[in-house]
Design an enzyme around this catalytic site. Structure first.
Site, PDB file in Angstrom:
ATOM      1  CG  ASP A  16       3.664  -0.241  -1.034  1.00  0.00           C
ATOM      2  OD1 ASP A  16       4.170   0.903  -1.087  1.00  0.00           O
ATOM      3  OD2 ASP A  16       4.269  -1.227  -0.584  1.00  0.00           O
ATOM      4  NE  ARG A  17       1.186   1.187   3.883  1.00  0.00           N
ATOM      5  CZ  ARG A  17       1.135  -0.130   3.701  1.00  0.00           C
ATOM      6  NH1 ARG A  17       0.175  -0.681   2.981  1.00  0.00           N
ATOM      7  NH2 ARG A  17       2.055  -0.927   4.204  1.00  0.00           N
ATOM      8  CB  THR A  18       6.570   3.392  -0.073  1.00  0.00           C
ATOM      9  OG1 THR A  18       6.875   3.570   1.317  1.00  0.00           O
ATOM     10  CG2 THR A  18       7.754   3.873  -0.898  1.00  0.00           C
TER      11      THR A  18
ATOM     12  CE  LYS B  84       6.695  -2.618   4.050  1.00  0.00           C
ATOM     13  NZ  LYS B  84       5.534  -2.780   4.925  1.00  0.00           N
TER      14      LYS B  84
ATOM     15  CB  CYS C 140      10.410   1.643   8.290  1.00  0.00           C
ATOM     16  SG  CYS C 140       9.444   0.374   7.428  1.00  0.00           S
TER      17      CYS C 140
ATOM     18  CB  CYS D 134       2.166   1.608   8.781  1.00  0.00           C
ATOM     19  SG  CYS D 134       2.810   2.050   7.145  1.00  0.00           S
ATOM     20  CG  ASN D 135       7.333   5.005  11.031  1.00  0.00           C
ATOM     21  OD1 ASN D 135       7.662   5.953  11.728  1.00  0.00           O
ATOM     22  ND2 ASN D 135       7.476   3.740  11.445  1.00  0.00           N
ATOM     23  CB  THR D 136       4.824   5.139   4.781  1.00  0.00           C
ATOM     24  OG1 THR D 136       6.162   4.647   4.908  1.00  0.00           O
ATOM     25  CG2 THR D 136       4.729   5.964   3.509  1.00  0.00           C
ATOM     26  CB  ALA D 137       0.020   4.539   7.320  1.00  0.00           C
TER      27      ALA D 137
ATOM     28  CB  THR E 179       9.493   3.827   3.225  1.00  0.00           C
ATOM     29  OG1 THR E 179       8.550   4.832   3.622  1.00  0.00           O
ATOM     30  CG2 THR E 179       9.228   2.538   3.993  1.00  0.00           C
TER      31      THR E 179
END
Length: 236
Positions: A48-50, A164, A194, A83-86, A125
């Site tokens: 999980d990135r966040t 999710k 996101c 995936c934005n956070t990635a 996120t």
């Protein structure tokens, strides 16, 4: 005629499918053979990135680099990550890639420039907000980004993780509530930053989506333009 796009997906699975659908939607094709070639790698077991950014848990970088190598070995000519956070790790991926690894915030910046938008907010996120790449990239183009208040951000996070977990109805309700609250604050556009957010709002049939910018769709459009262009684009 067309360049092959690699999709480093699985973060999450629904978001990867949504991105592929938006690639097709944004392609000016009249028959199968006019759609762009894609190789999609969807491995949901990437950490999980966040959680990594907020709690110093396992980094997703090793798993993403493995996916990058698999796509490169298959012969892709650019890579997109739905995936934005990635995208916090996009510079690390680009450093290992001989082909462009497109940045979703760069694609959004181009779209906002075309719309002549100068003041926006961001639904994303906690990890994406902490990563800070959206304000950094948008500011280069003179676009002001203001982050949501803490109470609205809490609703956004609950909504994202509801989607999710498979509860799109609950996620859509929470995210729409946050979206409408941000619109009432007078922003020219709300970036849906996101990949689960536009999916949930579309499912709900949310109002005023014309005042949003779907980051997934912006990235898809950017990738289509790249694939059908005569000249290859450079990495962001």
């Amino acid at each position: 005629m067309f360049k092959t796009l690699g999709v480093l997906g699985g973060m999450g699975p629904l978001a990867t499918l949504d991105f592929a659908h938006k690639i097709i939607q944004n392609t000016p094709a009249q028959r199968d053979q006019e759609h762009i070639p894609m190789l999609i790698r969807s491995i949901p077991q990437i950490p999980d990135r966040t959680d990594c950014l907020m709690n110093d848990s396992a980094s997703p970088l090793t798993a993403m680099l493995q996916g990058l190598e698999e796509l490169l070995s298959a012969g892709v000519e650019a890579i997109a990550i739905p995936c934005n956070t990635a995208h916090f790790w996009q510079p690390d991926l680009q450093a290992k890639s001989p082909v462009p690894v497109f940045h979703i915030a760069h694609a959004c910046s181009e779209s906002l420039q075309q719309l002549q938008i100068s003041k926006v907010t961001l639904m994303a996120t906690d990890g994406t907000l902490k990563a800070g790449f959206y304000p950094e990239i948008l500011s280069r183009q003179g676009i002001q980004l203001e982050l949501p208040p803490a109470d609205i951000q809490q609703k956004i996070m609950r909504g994202i993780y509801s989607v999710k977990s498979g509860n799109i109805a609950l996620g859509g309700k929470l995210l729409n509530n946050a979206f409408q609250s941000l619109l009432n604050q007078g922003f020219e556009r709300v970036i849906l930053g996101c990949t689960e957010i536009p999916l949930a709002l579309d499912h709900l049939g949310a109002e005023h989506l014309d005042r949003s910018l779907d980051a997934t769709s912006a990235l898809a459009s950017f990738c289509v333009d790249w694939s059908i262009s005569a000249q290859p684009l450079q990495a962001a």
